[in-house]
Write a protein that holds these residues in place. Structure first.
Motif, PDB file in Angstrom:
ATOM      1  N   GLY A 185       0.752  -1.286  -0.048  1.00 17.53           N
ATOM      2  CA  GLY A 185      -0.047   0.061   0.138  1.00 17.53           C
ATOM      3  C   GLY A 185       0.764   1.185   0.135  1.00 17.53           C
ATOM      4  O   GLY A 185       2.179   1.122   0.303  1.00 17.53           O
ATOM      5  N   SER A 198       1.022   5.754   4.579  1.00 16.63           N
ATOM      6  CA  SER A 198      -0.004   6.052   5.473  1.00 16.63           C
ATOM      7  C   SER A 198      -1.487   5.845   5.226  1.00 16.63           C
ATOM      8  O   SER A 198      -2.339   6.016   5.137  1.00 16.63           O
ATOM      9  CB  SER A 198      -0.158   7.904   5.478  1.00 16.63           C
ATOM     10  OG  SER A 198      -1.080   8.199   6.599  1.00 16.63           O
ATOM     11  N   SER A 199      -1.323   4.157   4.710  1.00 17.27           N
ATOM     12  CA  SER A 199      -2.531   3.488   4.477  1.00 17.27           C
ATOM     13  C   SER A 199      -2.846   2.391   5.147  1.00 17.27           C
ATOM     14  O   SER A 199      -3.609   1.627   5.045  1.00 17.27           O
ATOM     15  CB  SER A 199      -2.348   2.900   2.935  1.00 17.27           C
ATOM     16  OG  SER A 199      -1.365   1.845   2.845  1.00 17.27           O
ATOM     17  N   THR A 250      -3.966  -2.182   1.054  1.00 26.64           N
ATOM     18  CA  THR A 250      -4.395  -1.397   1.849  1.00 26.64           C
ATOM     19  C   THR A 250      -5.072  -0.155   1.120  1.00 26.64           C
ATOM     20  O   THR A 250      -4.018   0.275   0.412  1.00 26.64           O
ATOM     21  CB  THR A 250      -3.744  -0.985   3.168  1.00 26.64           C
ATOM     22  OG1 THR A 250      -2.345  -0.327   2.617  1.00 26.64           O
ATOM     23  CG2 THR A 250      -3.393  -2.106   4.010  1.00 26.64           C
ATOM     24  N   PRO A 267      -6.375   3.344   0.239  1.00 29.19           N
ATOM     25  CA  PRO A 267      -5.904   4.919   0.948  1.00 29.19           C
ATOM     26  C   PRO A 267      -7.037   5.745   1.593  1.00 29.19           C
ATOM     27  O   PRO A 267      -7.236   6.782   1.048  1.00 29.19           O
ATOM     28  CB  PRO A 267      -5.225   5.570  -0.287  1.00 29.19           C
ATOM     29  CG  PRO A 267      -5.733   5.224  -1.429  1.00 29.19           C
ATOM     30  CD  PRO A 267      -6.015   3.670  -1.425  1.00 29.19           C
ATOM     31  N   ASP A 268      -8.167   4.688   2.163  1.00 30.32           N
ATOM     32  CA  ASP A 268      -9.156   5.481   2.688  1.00 30.32           C
ATOM     33  C   ASP A 268      -9.166   5.777   3.972  1.00 30.32           C
ATOM     34  O   ASP A 268     -10.125   6.113   4.760  1.00 30.32           O
ATOM     35  CB  ASP A 268     -10.394   4.603   2.126  1.00 30.32           C
ATOM     36  CG  ASP A 268     -10.477   3.379   2.823  1.00 30.32           C
ATOM     37  OD1 ASP A 268      -9.121   2.862   3.611  1.00 30.32           O
ATOM     38  OD2 ASP A 268     -11.485   2.553   3.060  1.00 30.32           O
ATOM     39  N   TRP A 272      -4.882  10.572   6.252  1.00 29.59           N
ATOM     40  CA  TRP A 272      -3.545  10.691   5.800  1.00 29.59           C
ATOM     41  C   TRP A 272      -2.817  11.425   7.056  1.00 29.59           C
ATOM     42  O   TRP A 272      -3.396  12.193   7.538  1.00 29.59           O
ATOM     43  CB  TRP A 272      -3.224  11.584   4.552  1.00 29.59           C
ATOM     44  CG  TRP A 272      -1.790  11.457   4.094  1.00 29.59           C
ATOM     45  CD1 TRP A 272      -1.019  10.459   3.519  1.00 29.59           C
ATOM     46  CD2 TRP A 272      -0.856  12.629   4.478  1.00 29.59           C
ATOM     47  NE1 TRP A 272       0.114  10.849   3.227  1.00 29.59           N
ATOM     48  CE2 TRP A 272       0.508  11.997   4.085  1.00 29.59           C
ATOM     49  CE3 TRP A 272      -0.866  13.901   5.284  1.00 29.59           C
ATOM     50  CZ2 TRP A 272       1.469  12.708   4.176  1.00 29.59           C
ATOM     51  CZ3 TRP A 272       0.275  14.626   5.290  1.00 29.59           C
ATOM     52  CH2 TRP A 272       1.366  14.134   4.811  1.00 29.59           C
ATOM     53  N   ARG A 280       0.072   9.757  -1.962  1.00 24.99           N
ATOM     54  CA  ARG A 280      -0.600   8.497  -1.665  1.00 24.99           C
ATOM     55  C   ARG A 280      -1.414   8.036  -2.605  1.00 24.99           C
ATOM     56  O   ARG A 280      -1.435   6.692  -3.293  1.00 24.99           O
ATOM     57  CB  ARG A 280      -1.278   8.513  -0.360  1.00 24.99           C
ATOM     58  CG  ARG A 280      -1.777   7.338   0.007  1.00 24.99           C
ATOM     59  CD  ARG A 280      -2.418   7.446   1.871  1.00 24.99           C
ATOM     60  NE  ARG A 280      -3.704   8.328   1.628  1.00 24.99           N
ATOM     61  CZ  ARG A 280      -4.461   8.204   2.640  1.00 24.99           C
ATOM     62  NH1 ARG A 280      -4.285   7.553   3.712  1.00 24.99           N
ATOM     63  NH2 ARG A 280      -5.777   8.778   2.585  1.00 24.99           N
ATOM     64  N   GLN A 281      -2.354   8.575  -3.311  1.00 21.95           N
ATOM     65  CA  GLN A 281      -3.334   8.221  -4.353  1.00 21.95           C
ATOM     66  C   GLN A 281      -2.641   7.856  -5.650  1.00 21.95           C
ATOM     67  O   GLN A 281      -3.142   6.831  -6.242  1.00 21.95           O
ATOM     68  CB  GLN A 281      -4.319   9.374  -4.403  1.00 21.95           C
ATOM     69  CG  GLN A 281      -5.436   9.690  -3.576  1.00 21.95           C
ATOM     70  CD  GLN A 281      -6.145   8.804  -3.107  1.00 21.95           C
ATOM     71  OE1 GLN A 281      -6.455   7.792  -3.711  1.00 21.95           O
ATOM     72  NE2 GLN A 281      -6.704   8.687  -1.839  1.00 21.95           N
ATOM     73  N   HIS A 297      -0.942   4.498  -4.731  1.00 23.58           N
ATOM     74  CA  HIS A 297      -2.009   3.665  -4.972  1.00 23.58           C
ATOM     75  C   HIS A 297      -2.287   3.164  -6.205  1.00 23.58           C
ATOM     76  O   HIS A 297      -2.471   1.787  -6.657  1.00 23.58           O
ATOM     77  CB  HIS A 297      -3.183   3.669  -3.967  1.00 23.58           C
ATOM     78  CG  HIS A 297      -4.375   2.906  -4.196  1.00 23.58           C
ATOM     79  ND1 HIS A 297      -4.357   1.464  -3.246  1.00 23.58           N
ATOM     80  CD2 HIS A 297      -5.306   2.785  -4.580  1.00 23.58           C
ATOM     81  CE1 HIS A 297      -5.351   0.983  -3.460  1.00 23.58           C
ATOM     82  NE2 HIS A 297      -6.295   1.785  -4.482  1.00 23.58           N
ATOM     83  N   GLU A 350     -10.287  -2.211   3.068  1.00 27.70           N
ATOM     84  CA  GLU A 350     -10.976  -0.906   3.104  1.00 27.70           C
ATOM     85  C   GLU A 350     -11.217  -0.650   4.614  1.00 27.70           C
ATOM     86  O   GLU A 350     -11.595  -1.767   5.227  1.00 27.70           O
ATOM     87  CB  GLU A 350     -11.720  -0.502   1.998  1.00 27.70           C
ATOM     88  CG  GLU A 350     -11.354  -0.603   0.651  1.00 27.70           C
ATOM     89  CD  GLU A 350     -12.521  -0.391  -0.523  1.00 27.70           C
ATOM     90  OE1 GLU A 350     -12.492   0.506  -1.310  1.00 27.70           O
ATOM     91  OE2 GLU A 350     -13.674  -1.087  -0.438  1.00 27.70           O
TER      92      GLU A 350
END
Length: 175
Positions: free
Chosen positions: A13, A16-17, A116, A118-119, A122, A135-136, A139, A157
């Protein structure tokens, strides 16, 4: 249980996920060990992000730690990241990767892959994390890479408890 019967589960991931939290929680649930992300230790010790020429060392150290912890695993070994993530970030930041890192990335010798989402919120983490936008992007690149290589994965998620339930249900079903 012998090493050959241990299932190596990798958790991938973007920054920060929730990879580390999930790996630790799964190890606790299954009463086994997990392999923390070496990059975090590297950044804390050096007080800087790694240079391009250090990427291979980071990947090799991550794999060495898997090898060292495998004999102590109880049915499952949860690995917080892999050379694939190191290679993805290397391509993102340095626009290239060493051939040996690419070889390690392509091995991907894990029994199961978890990604993981990224929901979760962060959280800035000093030097190691850049931004929610990065991060997006990472991912999206990760999912695209896994799809291109026909590597099946479970996308988890939600909060930690929800992610734990998703993984436990899947691993219990598969075993």
């Amino acid at each position: 249980m012998s090493e050959k019967n241990v299932q190596k589960i990798v958790i991938l991931g973007a920054e920060s996920s929730g990879k580390s939290q999930l790996a630790e929680a799964l190890a606790r649930h299954y009463q086994t060990v997990w392999v923390p992300e070496y990059l975090r230790e590297f950044v804390e010790a050096k007080q800087r992000v790694p240079l391009e020429e250090e990427q291979l060392h980071i990947a090799l150290t991550q794999l060495e730690r898997e090898r060292v912890l495998l004999p102590g695993a109880n049915n499952w070994l949860f690995c917080d990241t892999s050379p694939m993530m190191i290679a993805l970030y290397s391509r993102y930041y340095f626009k290239q990767i060493p051939a040996k890192l690419e070889d390690l990335e392509l091995l991907h010798d894990y029994d199961f892959t978890i990604v993981t989402a990224p929901d979760i919120p962060w959280i800035a983490d000093g030097l190691q994390r850049e931004s929610p936008a990065v991060r997006q992007q990472i991912h999206a690149q990760l999912v695209e890479t896994l799809d291109e290589r026909d590597i099946p994965f479970l996308l988890v998620e939600g909060g930690l408890d929800e992610r734990l339930r998703q993984v436990i249900f899947t691993l219990d079903f598969l075993s």
